[in-house]
Enzyme design. Sequence first.
Site, PDB file in Angstrom:
ATOM      1  N   TYR A 252       5.304   4.594  11.143  1.00 35.12           N
ATOM      2  CA  TYR A 252       5.600   3.170  11.278  1.00 35.12           C
ATOM      3  C   TYR A 252       6.355   2.568  10.085  1.00 35.12           C
ATOM      4  O   TYR A 252       6.667   1.376  10.095  1.00 35.12           O
ATOM      5  CB  TYR A 252       4.315   2.367  11.533  1.00 35.12           C
ATOM      6  CG  TYR A 252       3.215   2.571  10.506  1.00 35.12           C
ATOM      7  CD1 TYR A 252       3.188   1.835   9.321  1.00 35.12           C
ATOM      8  CD2 TYR A 252       2.194   3.491  10.723  1.00 35.12           C
ATOM      9  CE1 TYR A 252       2.186   2.017   8.382  1.00 35.12           C
ATOM     10  CE2 TYR A 252       1.183   3.673   9.797  1.00 35.12           C
ATOM     11  CZ  TYR A 252       1.178   2.931   8.624  1.00 35.12           C
ATOM     12  OH  TYR A 252       0.180   3.113   7.703  1.00 35.12           O
TER      13      TYR A 252
ATOM     14  N   ARG B 170       0.862  -1.182   0.000  1.00 33.95           N
ATOM     15  CA  ARG B 170       0.000   0.000   0.000  1.00 33.95           C
ATOM     16  C   ARG B 170       0.901   1.234   0.000  1.00 33.95           C
ATOM     17  O   ARG B 170       1.514   1.577   1.001  1.00 33.95           O
ATOM     18  CB  ARG B 170      -0.899  -0.034   1.248  1.00 33.95           C
ATOM     19  CG  ARG B 170      -1.580   1.275   1.563  1.00 33.95           C
ATOM     20  CD  ARG B 170      -2.538   1.144   2.730  1.00 33.95           C
ATOM     21  NE  ARG B 170      -1.972   0.520   3.913  1.00 33.95           N
ATOM     22  CZ  ARG B 170      -1.201   1.147   4.806  1.00 33.95           C
ATOM     23  NH1 ARG B 170      -0.857   2.394   4.635  1.00 33.95           N
ATOM     24  NH2 ARG B 170      -0.768   0.493   5.872  1.00 33.95           N
TER      25      ARG B 170
ATOM     26  N   HIS C 123      -2.863   4.255   5.237  1.00 34.59           N
ATOM     27  CA  HIS C 123      -4.000   3.339   5.407  1.00 34.59           C
ATOM     28  C   HIS C 123      -5.303   4.017   4.993  1.00 34.59           C
ATOM     29  O   HIS C 123      -6.106   3.446   4.256  1.00 34.59           O
ATOM     30  CB  HIS C 123      -4.074   2.886   6.865  1.00 34.59           C
ATOM     31  CG  HIS C 123      -5.236   2.020   7.183  1.00 34.59           C
ATOM     32  ND1 HIS C 123      -5.354   0.728   6.715  1.00 34.59           N
ATOM     33  CD2 HIS C 123      -6.357   2.251   7.907  1.00 34.59           C
ATOM     34  CE1 HIS C 123      -6.489   0.199   7.143  1.00 34.59           C
ATOM     35  NE2 HIS C 123      -7.119   1.105   7.870  1.00 34.59           N
TER      36      HIS C 123
END
Length: 369
Positions: free
Chosen positions: A273, A260, A264
């Site tokens: 992260y 991705r 998100h």
Amino acid sequence: MTGRTEALLPSAEPVRFLTDSGAVARKQANYPMPDAELLRRAYRAMVVGRRFDAQATALTKQGRLAVYPSSHGQEACQVGAALVLDDGDWLFPTYRESVALVTRGIDPVEVLSLLRGDSHCGYDPRRHHTAPQCTPLATQAVHAAGLAYAERRKGTGQIALVCVGDGATSEGDFHEALNFAAVFKAPLVVLVQNNQYAISVPLERQTAAPALAYKGIGYGVRSERVDGNDPVAVLAVLTAAVEHARAGKGPFLVEAHTYRIEPHTNADDASRYRTEAEAEEWRGRDPIPRLESYLRRRGHLTDEDVKAFSADADALAEDLRTRMNADPDLVPLGLFDHVYRTPTPQLDEQRALLSAELHPELRHEGTPS
């Protein structure tokens, strides 16, 4: 190890037809090469899907959508899942499968209705044989298994394909669906899009399994791994999975290794992260130029084709932008319709409260205030 167990095992390495640059990687004995026309359709659908995705992201920033989960980088999986199905087959999407729904022929505005904040699915699931986009992880897997089993009992020859993310494989519903489908030989294809993160949780913190595809083995489910950014490989493996399910051989699990590129959702800060260097490495594996390069080398794609497909994508984006910029015709009290066949006293009270807020001039004695 028995022969039956070996027949369930995925390939040691993800199935791959093309290198990152679009050259032929290796011959695949187990999976035939998809025909050129299907690959051209996939290329066009990915170009259109990428443009749709960018426009939806922009609409979110403009406040026209409440939230949007981008599928930038995962177009090969999205398009592949839609193109391998017959019209009568069922697709069970997650919240991230908007590009798959557009590829399946659903009106883009209807696709985005739920993400706009509507309380109901924007499209007719029965008409399109596409379940509502699912936000809870893995619950749609159980629904898909049940529907696939029903189709088998009816003898329709139709199958169901359910999309899940890597995080969903840690949910109980995922395992219940696999076990049920395997025991009852439901014609179900499970596509796990392993994009390396369950929101912010990396794969190594989710499972100690050597690959997510191995989670099917314990239930007796034929499983495979595929390079999810190789459109040719995705189409080849998913086609085989669909044929397996349709032939009455039971469920088939496909783990697609992808990434991705965007956060998100628009509410996520991916820099907390993962590193930009990691994302940049995956940009080099982009499925769109990868397939374009292959098709050009084979003489199946011209400059005129590329321009035409790009124009199609821009036209869709313009139409989407125009229609989404119009204020929706809302019916707030419709929130209470279809919750129960006979409304509960609590629901009636809530409806009266909202009605009083919306129409204070109609408020009368005895109405809650």
